[in-house]
Design an enzyme around this catalytic site. Structure first.
Site, PDB file in Angstrom:
ATOM      1  N   SER A 111       0.827  -1.213   0.000  1.00 19.18           N
ATOM      2  CA  SER A 111       0.000   0.000   0.000  1.00 19.18           C
ATOM      3  C   SER A 111       0.858   1.258   0.000  1.00 19.18           C
ATOM      4  CB  SER A 111      -0.875   0.044   1.250  1.00 19.18           C
ATOM      5  OG  SER A 111      -1.657  -1.093   1.325  1.00 19.18           O
ATOM      6  N   HIS A 162      -0.904  -2.218  -7.370  1.00 19.62           N
ATOM      7  CA  HIS A 162      -1.701  -1.918  -6.171  1.00 19.62           C
ATOM      8  C   HIS A 162      -3.192  -2.063  -6.492  1.00 19.62           C
ATOM      9  CE1 HIS A 162      -3.251   1.020  -2.985  1.00 19.62           C
ATOM     10  NE2 HIS A 162      -2.838  -0.049  -2.352  1.00 19.62           N
ATOM     11  N   GLU A 217      -3.483   0.528  -9.580  1.00 20.02           N
ATOM     12  CA  GLU A 217      -2.389   1.496  -9.687  1.00 20.02           C
ATOM     13  C   GLU A 217      -1.102   0.743  -9.993  1.00 20.02           C
ATOM     14  OE1 GLU A 217      -4.015   4.981  -6.705  1.00 20.02           O
ATOM     15  OE2 GLU A 217      -2.562   3.581  -5.917  1.00 20.02           O
ATOM     16  N   ASN A 262      -5.101   6.540  -2.486  1.00 19.67           N
ATOM     17  CA  ASN A 262      -5.109   6.617  -1.020  1.00 19.67           C
ATOM     18  C   ASN A 262      -4.495   7.915  -0.492  1.00 19.67           C
ATOM     19  OD1 ASN A 262      -6.456   4.240  -0.783  1.00 19.67           O
ATOM     20  ND2 ASN A 262      -4.637   2.991  -0.393  1.00 19.67           N
TER      21      ASN A 262
HETATM   22  P1  NAD Z   1      -4.023  -9.758   5.437  1.00 20.51           P
HETATM   23  O1  NAD Z   1      -3.643  -9.562   6.838  1.00 20.51           O
HETATM   24  O2  NAD Z   1      -5.437 -10.103   5.113  1.00 20.51           O
HETATM   25  O3  NAD Z   1      -3.086 -10.879   4.782  1.00 20.51           O
HETATM   26  C1  NAD Z   1      -1.700 -10.936   5.006  1.00 20.51           C
HETATM   27  C2  NAD Z   1      -1.184 -12.316   4.678  1.00 20.51           C
HETATM   28  O4  NAD Z   1       0.222 -12.337   4.959  1.00 20.51           O
HETATM   29  C3  NAD Z   1      -1.836 -13.419   5.524  1.00 20.51           C
HETATM   30  O5  NAD Z   1      -2.341 -14.393   4.642  1.00 20.51           O
HETATM   31  C4  NAD Z   1      -0.682 -13.942   6.371  1.00 20.51           C
HETATM   32  O6  NAD Z   1      -0.745 -15.326   6.626  1.00 20.51           O
HETATM   33  C5  NAD Z   1       0.536 -13.594   5.518  1.00 20.51           C
HETATM   34  N1  NAD Z   1       1.748 -13.522   6.341  1.00 20.51           N
HETATM   35  C6  NAD Z   1       1.854 -13.208   7.646  1.00 20.51           C
HETATM   36  N2  NAD Z   1       3.136 -13.269   8.037  1.00 20.51           N
HETATM   37  C7  NAD Z   1       3.850 -13.648   6.970  1.00 20.51           C
HETATM   38  C8  NAD Z   1       5.234 -13.917   6.750  1.00 20.51           C
HETATM   39  N3  NAD Z   1       6.122 -13.802   7.724  1.00 20.51           N
HETATM   40  N4  NAD Z   1       5.627 -14.283   5.506  1.00 20.51           N
HETATM   41  C9  NAD Z   1       4.717 -14.399   4.500  1.00 20.51           C
HETATM   42  N5  NAD Z   1       3.396 -14.182   4.664  1.00 20.51           N
HETATM   43  C10 NAD Z   1       2.969 -13.802   5.871  1.00 20.51           C
HETATM   44  O7  NAD Z   1      -3.565  -8.419   4.676  1.00 20.51           O
HETATM   45  P2  NAD Z   1      -4.099  -7.768   3.323  1.00 20.51           P
HETATM   46  O8  NAD Z   1      -5.083  -6.715   3.652  1.00 20.51           O
HETATM   47  O9  NAD Z   1      -4.455  -8.832   2.341  1.00 20.51           O
HETATM   48  O10 NAD Z   1      -2.787  -7.006   2.833  1.00 20.51           O
HETATM   49  C11 NAD Z   1      -1.740  -7.647   2.122  1.00 20.51           C
HETATM   50  C12 NAD Z   1      -0.910  -6.582   1.400  1.00 20.51           C
HETATM   51  O11 NAD Z   1      -1.757  -5.848   0.514  1.00 20.51           O
HETATM   52  C13 NAD Z   1      -0.279  -5.550   2.313  1.00 20.51           C
HETATM   53  O12 NAD Z   1       0.957  -5.165   1.776  1.00 20.51           O
HETATM   54  C14 NAD Z   1      -1.272  -4.401   2.264  1.00 20.51           C
HETATM   55  O13 NAD Z   1      -0.668  -3.170   2.569  1.00 20.51           O
HETATM   56  C15 NAD Z   1      -1.702  -4.457   0.817  1.00 20.51           C
HETATM   57  N6  NAD Z   1      -3.019  -3.873   0.462  1.00 20.51           N
HETATM   58  C16 NAD Z   1      -4.110  -4.001   1.282  1.00 20.51           C
HETATM   59  C17 NAD Z   1      -5.340  -3.475   0.873  1.00 20.51           C
HETATM   60  C18 NAD Z   1      -6.585  -3.637   1.713  1.00 20.51           C
HETATM   61  O14 NAD Z   1      -7.575  -2.943   1.441  1.00 20.51           O
HETATM   62  N7  NAD Z   1      -6.626  -4.511   2.691  1.00 20.51           N
HETATM   63  C19 NAD Z   1      -5.456  -2.842  -0.379  1.00 20.51           C
HETATM   64  C20 NAD Z   1      -4.326  -2.749  -1.194  1.00 20.51           C
HETATM   65  C21 NAD Z   1      -3.117  -3.266  -0.765  1.00 20.51           C
END
Ligand code: NAD
Length: 393
Positions: free
Chosen positions: A131, A154, A166, A205
């Site tokens: 993000s 993104h 993005e 964002n």
């Molecule tokens: P989430 O918490 O739902 O998922 C994170 C995942 O990472 C989990 O499946 C977890 O098991 C895994 N994980 C945890 N520790 C780990 C490790 N040591 N090594 C590898 N994997 C590991 O989070 P999310 O919301 O899906 O976000 C994931 C990424 O996407 C982040 O970088 C976040 O900033 C980005 N993002 C989130 C959104 C949103 O709206 N939630 C939107 C765009 C981008």
């Protein structure tokens, strides 16, 4: 002519990774979905392959039942194979693109990239769904070939429904890699691409968070309540019906706080840095009260047996929904095309018009001043807000 993407690896089966995997499967692309081995397995469970891949498998099962549906059809899930990062990295040897969607932690992402560099083909594209982490930091320690094949993709949540994607490239990203990803985004995934720059929280964002924080600060200064603000910032402002605070509850208040803290910390030279300073009530809601929005069944609003309650921002206790009757009445009369509604809104006598003008003019002027810092043209910002935030204009 670039080759289409035929096989992808998605690392991280959380909210975003599952949604990205489902959407590639919707496009007929084969997906390998990997997550970590669950950390708390017993010695016996550690020998069980099913248990070792339980995070990715569980995520796929949940994604099949998601509402609104993330797969076009449940059958598409057969294109997704699941596994874990200790036993199944080999499955990535033959993918065209790997998308990393693991937790937002630079060190953890870096150590994953180090493993990927040793695993994938020389022409495999590696994308991060971060993000807001900087490309320069993410590729540190990796070779020239890795940096050439690396970019940020993104996505917005829910991936199937949000049109915005993005794309951000680093100084070393190969233009042919970008061309292939742009084509995949448009022709295979049906996304609207906005080219962002490698700046904190990219385009949508950055502007969305500034607007939300300006909304909160102005609400406090004008002594308005969440339901007053939502009456103004929904349809009358040509924003989605869920307006400011119902949207924030849906997205998750921890996510909002994270994005705004990230902006405040990184944007030391920004002329409006103070806008990104989270108001006290938001920090208390997240850090002390753990009121994160819909996922904790309580945010700015809470569903109760007696109806919807609103959080009193001074006491942080819930009270029956109320709000200023005059504002509500004035807002009900605002109809017409999006442009007509906005025109009528800012011309409304009293607090509603004053609030709307302060927030809209402040947010739009801030956005205009961000060119060329965050994107090359105004149209990119417009598209990001339409496709990523469902603003009508
Ligand atoms: P989430 O918490 O739902 O998922 C994170 C995942 O990472 C989990 O499946 C977890 O098991 C895994 N994980 C945890 N520790 C780990 C490790 N040591 N090594 C590898 N994997 C590991 O989070 P999310 O919301 O899906 O976000 C994931 C990424 O996407 C982040 O970088 C976040 O900033 C980005 N993002 C989130 C959104 C949103 O709206 N939630 C939107 C765009 C981008």
């Amino acid at each position: 002519m670039t080759d289409p993407i035929r096989r992808v690896g998605v690392i991280g089966a959380g909210v975003m990774g599952s949604g990205i995997a489902a959407h590639f499967a919707n496009a007929g692309v084969e997906v390998v979905l990997l997550d970590i081995v669950p950390p708390n397995l017993s010695d016996e469970e550690k020998k069980d392959p099913k248990k070792r891949s339980a995070f990715a498998e569980g995520a796929l099962a949940k994604t099949k039942k998601a509402k609104p549906a993330l797969f076009f059809h449940k059958q598409n899930a057969s294109l997704v194979s699941t596994g874990n990062l200790e036993d199944h990295l080999d499955l990535l040897k033959d993918v065209d693109l790997v998308i990393e969607a693991i937790i937002e932690n630079l060190d953890i992402k870096r150590s994953l990239f180090e493993k990927l560099e040793k695993t994938v083909r020389a022409d495999t594209i590696i994308a991060s769904n971060t993000s807001g982490l900087k490309i320069e930091d993410m590729v540190e320690g990796r070779g020239e070939g890795f940096a050439k094949n690396f970019l940020v993709m993104h996505f917005f949540n829910p991936v199937r429904y949000m049109k915005l994607l993005e794309l951000v490239v680093g100084p070393k990203t190969d233009p042919a890699v970008l061309e292939r990803v742009v084509r995949c985004a448009g022709e295979q995934l049906g996304k609207g691409v906005v080219m962002g720059k490698d700046t904190p929280n990219f385009v949508g964002n950055r502007i969305g968070c500034h607007s939300m924080m300006l909304t909160m600060h102005t609400m406090e200064a004008m002594r308005l309540e969440p339901e007053d603000v939502d009456a103004i910032t929904g349809k009358p402002m040509a924003h989605p019906k869920s307006a400011s605070f119902r949207t924030a509850d849906m997205v998750g208040l921890d996510t909002f706080l994270h994005v705004t803290d990230n902006c405040y910390a990184a944007l030391t030279d920004d002329e409006e840095r103070d806008v990104f300073q989270a108001p006290g009530f938001l920090r208390k809601m997240v850090e002390e009260k753990k009121l994160l929005g819909n996922k904790t069944k309580g945010g700015f609003y809470k569903k109760t047996k007696e109806g919807i309650f609103t959080l009193d921002l001074k006491t942080l206790e819930y009270r029956p929904k109320g709000g200023d009757a005059d504002i509500k009445k004035a807002m009900k009369g605002i109809k017409g095309s999006p442009a007509e509604r906005v025109r009528k809104l800012v011309a409304t006598e009293g607090k509603a018009g004053e609030f709307a003008w302060k927030v809209l003019s402040g947010s739009l002027a801030y956005a205009a001043r961000r060119i060329p810092e965050i994107a090359d043209d105004v149209e990119s910002v417009d598209n990001a807000m339409k496709w990523g935030y469902n603003w009508e204009l």
